[in-house]
Design an enzyme around this catalytic site. Sequence first.
Site, PDB file in Angstrom:
ATOM      1  N   ASP A 106       0.856  -1.186   0.000  1.00 45.81           N
ATOM      2  CA  ASP A 106       0.000   0.000   0.000  1.00 45.81           C
ATOM      3  C   ASP A 106       0.890   1.233   0.000  1.00 45.81           C
ATOM      4  OD1 ASP A 106       0.909   0.366   2.569  1.00 45.81           O
ATOM      5  OD2 ASP A 106      -1.073   0.254   3.502  1.00 45.81           O
ATOM      6  N   LEU A 107       0.302   2.398  -0.348  1.00 47.00           N
ATOM      7  CA  LEU A 107       1.063   3.651  -0.397  1.00 47.00           C
ATOM      8  C   LEU A 107       1.119   4.265   0.993  1.00 47.00           C
ATOM      9  CD1 LEU A 107      -0.384   5.157  -3.706  1.00 47.00           C
ATOM     10  CD2 LEU A 107       1.942   4.354  -3.310  1.00 47.00           C
ATOM     11  N   ASP A 148      -5.736   1.977  -1.831  1.00 43.49           N
ATOM     12  CA  ASP A 148      -4.310   1.993  -2.194  1.00 43.49           C
ATOM     13  C   ASP A 148      -3.663   0.643  -1.961  1.00 43.49           C
ATOM     14  OD1 ASP A 148      -4.550   2.055   0.552  1.00 43.49           O
ATOM     15  OD2 ASP A 148      -2.741   3.288   0.829  1.00 43.49           O
TER      16      ASP A 148
END
Length: 905
Positions: free
Chosen positions: A780-781, A823
């Site tokens: 994930d970001l 994300d």
Amino acid sequence: MKLYSSLSIQGRVTLWATIIVLFGVAVLSAAGISVLRSDLRQAAFAAQGALVGSVAEDLDEKLLLRKRAVLTVAQTINAELLPEPAALRADFSHRKLFQSLFDIVVITDATGRVITEWPVRPNEGVISVADRAYFQKAMRTGEVVISEPLANKMTGEPTLVFAAPIRDAHGRVAGALLGSLILTRDNFLASLRETRVGQGGYFYLASKGEAPRFVLHHDVKRIMSPVPPASVSQPLHQALAGFEGTIEGVNSQGLKALYTFKSLTSVPWVLCGAYPTAEAYAPIESRSDQLLVGAVVFAGLGGLLMGAVTRRQLRPLVQLKRELQAATQGNDQPLPLQSGPKDLRELAEVYNAVRLHKQQAESAQLDIQRRLRAVLEHAGDAFVSIDANGGITEWNQEAEETFGWPRAHVLGLPLDQVLIPAEHRHAHNRGFSHFLGSGMGPVIGQRIEVMALHRTGRLIPVELSVSALKEGGQWIAHAFMRDISDRKAWEEKLAASERHLRDIMDNMPAEIAVMDRQGRFISVNTHRARTLGLPERALLGAAARDFLDKEERQVIEPWFRQALAGHAVQFETTRKRDGKRHQLHYFIPDKGPDGEVCGVYEMTLDITDRKEAEQLLATNQAQLRAITNNLPVLIAYIDTAGIYRFCNATFEQWFGRPVADIVNRPLDALLRDETWTRKLRSALCGERVEFTTQLQHGDTHRHVMALYIPDLGASGEVHGVHALTFDITQSKVYEQQLLELARHDSLTGLPNRRYFEEKLDEAMARARRSGRAMALLYLDLDRFKHINDTRGHGVGDDLLKGFAQRLVASVRTTDAVCRLAGDEFTVILEGLHHEDEATLVAGKIERAMEEPMQVQDGVVQTSTSIGVAVFSGGAGTGAALLDKADQALYAAKRAGRATFHVTTF
């Protein structure tokens, strides 16, 4: 022995001669009685077989007459009148001849409900015959059906029903015509029931099949009852199995009789005639007694004659005297030429010469009589001579066979007691008295037909020819008679056949006429007479052309000439005098025995309704063709052999071939894929078939849906298949697009969670089979929520798309990159040789995110956290592996983000 020793030679010879004669007579009498018994038994069998055969033929003829009558009348009933009982009764009331053939006539609708009947019964409620097997079979097959004996629903009496379907103008079954024969009423079947064979014999009818029953029986209570079992009625069961002939046996009632069986041809029935043996063999016993009495008398006379001969042979000394005495008394024996006086010898010579001359004359006369007798015995006619007292003096063999009397029985009997029926004897005797005085009479020198009396008491028709001869001053008569029973029977049958033909002609829905070579009417039916407006008698001899106008003569007469030339022709005309009526004419040559045409048979049918129907059909077909040719669907009809019989214009658009090149060719010549042929076979078995497939013609590829609908007949048989084929190519494209949308993320273009779950399970299965490890990266970001909230969703979307691009660029093309949600992203790495390869990929991704990312309002610096779960085979699910990677992801975040954490599973 003492008594025998005391007998003289004459007595002993007489005794032994008598014994020999008695022995010979006894042997001959026994042989004669045996032959007589055999001949009379065969005669009884033959007579019984002829009687039953004649009755069976008569029954078949009457049943077939009623069967044809029901079919013919049913075809002429106007089905439009079925809903109107009163109008139907009025229309049917003139069919008296048909009504006379049955006890009850009923008309029903297609459901079996009785509409009307003759004679009309009181109003007792609605009656339906829908549950009757004969009604169901007639409606199903469209043929005439004769029922088994059953209880009449109206009267409860045992009944036989003839059923035929009534059709409307379109050929559909609209109702049924039923003709009923009540088996206990006065009709031809009841007459058979009352008929006796001899004094105590009878007839009965039994049906064949799995459950045979009595159709008719002299005991009314047994009608419709099952036939007795084979154990008590073996002859009947043999007949039901196909035997025809005469059997001597005992029935279930204990009657010993001659049973003669004959199968009917018109219905599956067996006719039986039972003739009690006590009656059949009575003449045999009578003749045997007469023969025994005659033998005894003959033996006694023979013994006396032998005694006389013996006495004569034992008196040689007085022979000459006895011969001379016998000569004076007319004895015809020669005199022996013994030694003695010359005069005695000369007298003996003269006597012997005279005797020889007399013998020669008598021999010549006897020869003439024998020849005449031989001619009369072999004559084809019965010959009878009558003396002046009216007694019979001559009776040849044909007379014995014709009238049943042996010659020895009738010689000397009065003719009127033997051959003349009782009601004609007075007139015969009066005429014979006149003949004795003049030698003249109304029958002398004439050939006339009269009725004569048979020995059995029945009357037979004969053709009589009588000649007169005067003998000894008195008139005697010689009569030749020929039995014309067969000829009369054929004449009656011919007359009946002509009546039946006439009835058929008058009841046919056609104009029928017979014309000679000049075109003059010889015979016309009622319909033709009604059309021409004249009685039938007035039309006979009239020229047919006189009833035609000029235009009609120009059309019809050339066809008439072709028929006179020996050609059967048919043609159509349009008659405008009484409205525009279309007619179909048949001209058939009437050829004589020599093959020459002597006239013409004509039949004219009014086909106006058919023509109008054909025109309407052609219009409808043209409209249907216009509709089908403009539909973007392949529409076809395929017969049971797999041959195209109809194709619409869409075939030409799809395949680039004219419809004419496709019609009448097999399906597999156009569609070579086995799928089409296999599905067609299923449809030809009566199954509605729907399937999808692909169709390639040239550069055009289509996805199609085909529908095969069986063309079923009234009885469920398949006549062919209606085929419809739809182009669903565009639908397939839309379907594929929807499928892609359902499996991919619309923002990044990456596969979504659904695709990921399928791919993960497949990758784990391959790892187990190959033994090579795989890894799942869960990413994930870092701080994505903060960026999305502060700089807007547009920037967030650009960041997600940019991250997806860098992520795809960092892995192999065989590795699956997916976006799960928000994300969260995953990468599935397959075919790893060791766990470090997953670490290398994770590091590569981290480095790719170090470069700032360009978004719509500038740049964004971000990083990613990665959880790595390595799978080396064994048990476990995709959900468990994803959970393991998720735990590794959180471990990386706890380690400060922008890093990865590796774990094994």
